[in-house]
Scaffold this motif. Structure first.
Motif, PDB file in Angstrom:
ATOM      1  N   THR A  27      19.552 -67.993 -11.845  1.00 32.48           N
ATOM      2  CA  THR A  27      18.397 -68.671 -11.772  1.00 32.48           C
ATOM      3  C   THR A  27      17.144 -67.710 -12.235  1.00 32.48           C
ATOM      4  OG1 THR A  27      19.285 -70.095 -10.217  1.00 32.48           O
ATOM      5  CG2 THR A  27      16.905 -70.062 -10.148  1.00 32.48           C
ATOM      6  N   VAL A  28      16.311 -68.498 -12.855  1.00 36.46           N
ATOM      7  CA  VAL A  28      15.003 -67.650 -13.248  1.00 36.46           C
ATOM      8  C   VAL A  28      13.797 -68.233 -12.525  1.00 36.46           C
ATOM      9  CG1 VAL A  28      13.367 -67.410 -15.200  1.00 36.46           C
ATOM     10  CG2 VAL A  28      15.880 -67.181 -15.517  1.00 36.46           C
ATOM     11  N   CYS A  73       2.736 -76.447 -13.062  1.00 36.05           N
ATOM     12  CA  CYS A  73       2.933 -75.549 -11.956  1.00 36.05           C
ATOM     13  C   CYS A  73       3.613 -74.319 -12.271  1.00 36.05           C
ATOM     14  CB  CYS A  73       3.577 -76.391 -10.918  1.00 36.05           C
ATOM     15  SG  CYS A  73       2.678 -77.939 -10.194  1.00 36.05           S
ATOM     16  N   PHE A  74       4.624 -74.346 -13.116  1.00 36.05           N
ATOM     17  CA  PHE A  74       5.497 -73.254 -13.323  1.00 36.05           C
ATOM     18  C   PHE A  74       4.868 -72.055 -13.779  1.00 36.05           C
ATOM     19  CE2 PHE A  74       9.465 -76.012 -14.186  1.00 36.05           C
ATOM     20  CZ  PHE A  74       9.560 -76.053 -12.727  1.00 36.05           C
ATOM     21  N   ASN A  75       3.637 -71.983 -14.652  1.00 32.34           N
ATOM     22  CA  ASN A  75       2.586 -70.891 -14.954  1.00 32.34           C
ATOM     23  C   ASN A  75       1.324 -71.138 -14.414  1.00 32.34           C
ATOM     24  OD1 ASN A  75       1.780 -72.862 -16.755  1.00 32.34           O
ATOM     25  ND2 ASN A  75       1.748 -71.509 -18.528  1.00 32.34           N
ATOM     26  N   ILE A  91       9.217 -69.959  -7.273  1.00 35.16           N
ATOM     27  CA  ILE A  91       9.924 -68.702  -7.076  1.00 35.16           C
ATOM     28  C   ILE A  91      10.281 -68.211  -8.545  1.00 35.16           C
ATOM     29  CG2 ILE A  91      11.660 -67.175  -6.066  1.00 35.16           C
ATOM     30  CD1 ILE A  91       9.649 -68.355  -4.088  1.00 35.16           C
ATOM     31  N   TYR A  92       9.728 -67.072  -8.837  1.00 36.99           N
ATOM     32  CA  TYR A  92      10.184 -66.364  -9.950  1.00 36.99           C
ATOM     33  C   TYR A  92      10.443 -65.073 -10.008  1.00 36.99           C
ATOM     34  CZ  TYR A  92       9.574 -63.952 -14.778  1.00 36.99           C
ATOM     35  OH  TYR A  92       9.798 -63.472 -15.938  1.00 36.99           O
ATOM     36  N   GLY A  94      12.124 -63.836  -7.626  1.00 34.84           N
ATOM     37  CA  GLY A  94      12.088 -63.365  -6.119  1.00 34.84           C
ATOM     38  C   GLY A  94      10.725 -63.414  -5.546  1.00 34.84           C
ATOM     39  N   LYS A  95       9.617 -63.755  -6.391  1.00 41.45           N
ATOM     40  CA  LYS A  95       8.357 -63.740  -5.864  1.00 41.45           C
ATOM     41  C   LYS A  95       7.761 -65.189  -6.002  1.00 41.45           C
ATOM     42  CE  LYS A  95       7.115 -59.164  -7.129  1.00 41.45           C
ATOM     43  NZ  LYS A  95       6.499 -58.111  -8.011  1.00 41.45           N
ATOM     44  N   ASP A  96       6.941 -65.329  -5.053  1.00 41.89           N
ATOM     45  CA  ASP A  96       6.239 -66.818  -5.047  1.00 41.89           C
ATOM     46  C   ASP A  96       5.000 -66.733  -5.862  1.00 41.89           C
ATOM     47  OD1 ASP A  96       5.147 -69.267  -4.174  1.00 41.89           O
ATOM     48  OD2 ASP A  96       4.730 -69.001  -2.219  1.00 41.89           O
ATOM     49  N   LEU A  97       5.004 -67.617  -6.876  1.00 39.81           N
ATOM     50  CA  LEU A  97       3.876 -67.432  -7.850  1.00 39.81           C
ATOM     51  C   LEU A  97       2.888 -67.998  -7.245  1.00 39.81           C
ATOM     52  CD1 LEU A  97       5.710 -68.427 -11.281  1.00 39.81           C
ATOM     53  CD2 LEU A  97       5.298 -66.119 -10.564  1.00 39.81           C
ATOM     54  N   TYR A  98       2.959 -68.654  -6.412  1.00 39.39           N
ATOM     55  CA  TYR A  98       1.466 -69.014  -5.327  1.00 39.39           C
ATOM     56  C   TYR A  98       1.002 -68.121  -4.070  1.00 39.39           C
ATOM     57  CZ  TYR A  98       1.148 -73.120  -8.549  1.00 39.39           C
ATOM     58  OH  TYR A  98       1.232 -73.858  -9.588  1.00 39.39           O
ATOM     59  N   GLY A  99       1.931 -67.161  -4.287  1.00 36.06           N
ATOM     60  CA  GLY A  99       1.627 -65.807  -3.319  1.00 36.06           C
ATOM     61  C   GLY A  99      -0.172 -65.427  -3.294  1.00 36.06           C
ATOM     62  N   SER A 100      -0.759 -64.856  -2.166  1.00 35.04           N
ATOM     63  CA  SER A 100      -2.079 -64.581  -2.370  1.00 35.04           C
ATOM     64  C   SER A 100      -2.215 -63.599  -3.102  1.00 35.04           C
ATOM     65  CB  SER A 100      -2.522 -64.213  -0.882  1.00 35.04           C
ATOM     66  OG  SER A 100      -1.810 -63.116  -0.449  1.00 35.04           O
ATOM     67  N   LYS A 101      -1.214 -62.630  -3.353  1.00 37.95           N
ATOM     68  CA  LYS A 101      -1.385 -61.221  -4.391  1.00 37.95           C
ATOM     69  C   LYS A 101      -0.937 -61.441  -5.856  1.00 37.95           C
ATOM     70  CE  LYS A 101      -0.924 -58.120  -0.464  1.00 37.95           C
ATOM     71  NZ  LYS A 101      -0.385 -57.068   0.066  1.00 37.95           N
ATOM     72  N   ILE A 102      -0.736 -62.844  -6.151  1.00 32.98           N
ATOM     73  CA  ILE A 102      -0.028 -62.916  -7.678  1.00 32.98           C
ATOM     74  C   ILE A 102      -1.566 -63.272  -8.382  1.00 32.98           C
ATOM     75  CG2 ILE A 102       1.129 -64.436  -8.937  1.00 32.98           C
ATOM     76  CD1 ILE A 102       2.820 -62.755  -7.152  1.00 32.98           C
ATOM     77  N   ASP A 103      -1.474 -62.367  -9.707  1.00 30.56           N
ATOM     78  CA  ASP A 103      -2.415 -62.739 -10.757  1.00 30.56           C
ATOM     79  C   ASP A 103      -2.094 -63.781 -11.678  1.00 30.56           C
ATOM     80  OD1 ASP A 103      -4.131 -62.690 -12.544  1.00 30.56           O
ATOM     81  OD2 ASP A 103      -3.838 -60.774 -13.345  1.00 30.56           O
TER      82      ASP A 103
END
Length: 282
Positions: A27-28, A73-75, A91-92, A94-103
């Motif tokens: 899964t990607v 939403c995916f990008n 989730i990409y 293992g990381k939530d792309l909507y997390g506060s530290k994601i650029d």
């Protein structure tokens, strides 16, 4: 047998996540209870689905069912729309792309996008590829990157002797392949395509479809299409979306069924899927 209303309630409350007949491919991308609002208006409700590596996943369904909203939403392209709000997770790796530290800009480098209408930059063919790579800090051999990207987009032989001419001088199909070359020049892992052949003639459409077949060996592709024959030709998996009216009378989209493409078109499990793929509505 369920009634149609019971069936739709079942779909909405228990959305499929993995294609039922998929193998254990990696899964990607994962959408987890993903909902999208424009202002206070619900556009897409609680979509959960896994996108599998090195596959082509087609999103089909009638207009207004949220297909384009989902891939944006995916990008995180929906970030650019005033009043858009996303709930749930994407989730990409293992990381939530909507997390506060994601650029979001970094997200778009890893998850590229090709739009419905070809949109080359008003620059030379060479600069259409080089410009994005340059502003994203590419330090390698630019000539090699341009040639490799155009080759992978099956365009190099057609343009190698006119790299200094405007990308806008190309035919519609060539322009779309140039946009695909521009997207893959940044070496994404996932390429999103929003009806990439809808404005092209049949010959150009065939060229783009052949290119998609080639690209899936190195990329994971998610494509929105209204053309069901196209979905059967190019995709490994298909997700069918539908729409219905909420309490405020405005329609929102939801995921009905997600499976291998042949299962969706030959033996769908849900009545609304069967009606759509047989052309009875949509």
């Amino acid at each position: 047998m369920r009634s149609r209303n019971q069936n739709e309630n079942h779909q909405n409350n228990n959305p499929p996540t993995k294609p039922k007949h998929a193998d254990l491919s990696e899964t990607v991308l994962q959408a987890k209870k993903l909902s999208v609002y424009y202002g206070e208006t619900l556009a897409l409700q609680e979509v959960s689905m896994d996108i599998l590596k090195n596959s082509v996943t087609a999103l089909i369904g009638p207009s207004g069912c949220g297909k384009s909203t989902l891939i944006r939403c995916f990008n995180r392209l929906n970030d650019l729309i005033d009043g858009c709000r996303v709930e749930g997770k994407v989730i990409y790796r293992g990381k939530d792309l909507y997390g506060s530290k994601i650029d979001p800009v970094a997200v778009r480098r890893r998850i590229g996008m090709v739009f419905q209408k070809p949109n080359p930059f008003p620059k030379s063919i060479y600069e259409n590829i080089a410009y994005g790579a340059r502003i994203n800090g590419f330090k390698g051999d630019m000539d090699e990157l341009v040639e490799r990207s155009l080759q992978r987009a099956a365009l190099w032989n057609e343009v190698k002797d006119k790299l200094k001419t405007s990308g806008l001088s190309l035919s519609g199909g060539q322009q779309q392949r140039l946009c695909i070359a521009r997207a893959i020049a940044l070496k994404p892992e996932v390429v999103l395509m929003d009806e990439p052949a809808s404005s092209l003639d049949p010959i150009s459409t065939e060229s783009v479809e052949e290119l998609i077949h080639q690209l899936k060996h190195d990329y994971t592709i998610v494509i929105v299409t209204h053309n069901m024959q196209q979905a059967t030709r190019i995709s490994d998996f298909t997700a069918f979306f539908n729409a219905k009216a909420g309490k405020n009378g405005k329609r929102f989209g939801y995921l009905v069924e997600y499976d291998k493409t042949e299962a969706i078109f030959e033996s769908p499990q849900e009545e609304s899927t069967k009606q759509y793929v047989s052309g009875r509505f949509g």
